[in-house]
Design an enzyme around this catalytic site. Sequence first.
Site, short mmCIF file in Angstrom:
data_model
loop_
_atom_site.label_atom_id
_atom_site.label_comp_id
_atom_site.label_asym_id
_atom_site.label_seq_id
_atom_site.Cartn_x
_atom_site.Cartn_y
_atom_site.Cartn_z
N SER A 156 12.93 103.94 52.94
CA SER A 156 13.01 105.11 52.07
C SER A 156 11.75 105.36 51.26
O SER A 156 11.66 106.38 50.56
CB SER A 156 14.20 104.97 51.12
OG SER A 156 14.00 103.87 50.24
N LYS A 157 10.77 104.46 51.34
CA LYS A 157 9.54 104.65 50.56
C LYS A 157 8.74 105.84 51.10
O LYS A 157 8.96 106.32 52.21
CB LYS A 157 8.68 103.39 50.60
CG LYS A 157 9.37 102.14 50.08
CD LYS A 157 9.77 102.24 48.63
CE LYS A 157 10.32 100.91 48.12
NZ LYS A 157 10.84 101.00 46.75
N ASN A 158 7.76 106.27 50.32
CA ASN A 158 6.92 107.40 50.75
C ASN A 158 6.23 107.10 52.07
O ASN A 158 6.04 107.99 52.90
CB ASN A 158 5.89 107.73 49.68
CG ASN A 158 6.52 108.26 48.41
OD1 ASN A 158 7.57 107.78 47.97
ND2 ASN A 158 5.89 109.25 47.80
#
Length: 377
Positions: A191-193
């Site tokens: 879910s990180k950038n």
Amino acid sequence: MKKLQMVDLKSQYEKIKEVVNNSIQEVLDTNTYINGPQVHQFQKNLEEYLHVKHVIPCANGTDALQIAMMGLDLKPGDEVITADFTFAATVEVIALLQLKPVLVDVDLVNMNISIEGIKKAITPKTKAIVPVHLFGRAANMEAIMAIAKEHNLYVIEDNAQAIGANCKFSDGSKKKAGTIGNVGSTSFFPSKNLGCYGDGGAIFTNDDALAHKIRGIVNHGMYERYHHDVVGVNSRLDSVQAAVLNAKLPLLDQYNAARQNAARKYTSAFEGQENIIAPSICDICDCHVFHQYTLRIINADRDGLMQHLLDKGIPCAIYYPIPLHLQKAYLDVRYKEEDFPVTNQLVKEVISLPMHTELQDEQINFITDSVLEFLNQ
């Protein structure tokens, strides 16, 4: 309208499916699943993107932070200052290494570690500061580095949420978050950038000797097979995850721009609503890459709003509902409630709305209308 998700990884994947699949297929064809060419290429690519001398990939973001501290030879009992308002991994690794976490309050405006809090927390036993670039917003690294220099302290940046963000300095220069302190760390959680399709992390530094030591630590303390020169761990980024990251890294600035654009639309819609304090963002903003879009709800029922949104099929979350100083694992008689007025306020006010690269105007309008519907009733 497409179903709302907190993070829409499926739609993002559909746009890059061919590149990702081809990259993964290369790994399968070469059978080099650990430390393969994809890992080395990603390391080089990320060094170029961040303008940092050394990137050392590892298995996850928590390992990255722990290994960064191991590389600095901190000793049991050494005090490490960090923010009370953040995810537990930041303080978890300090405790695991038998260091002494020193939690301080955060700033009410940017929610990052309080500069005055750092100054007040320094003792003769203080050895390091761990600023967290929370929710994607760069912390005040100029002030933090000045404090560290004055007191001869290490700075270990927790950049798990802000890869691609720029830190601005008073002379007009900019540096990427995570590359300014002695060492930085990040996470590639999906879910990180910049996320992979499993788990992964990396450590950054411009210090040649520190980079050499960390490269040994991540691989059982080995520089030569079966020769263990330092105490290490088993923490390596596998080649499949590196292949995914190689496919996505060229799009990181585009992804961050999409998040910033969504944030502008959110904030514009909430302008003038007296119960909402929304994140500020300017037209040329590059110090905030919006890993989360987090509102403060004041003089209103935050929990009621959350349930209202969930009832309408709008995912939302509270990051974070309990301060670290009140977590059972980290209770300490040194901590007094009056030391954490901002953190104690934020845990009652914050709510994070869906934020990802695939948000559509129709979705944003539905979300903002639903928020305002509840607060204006």
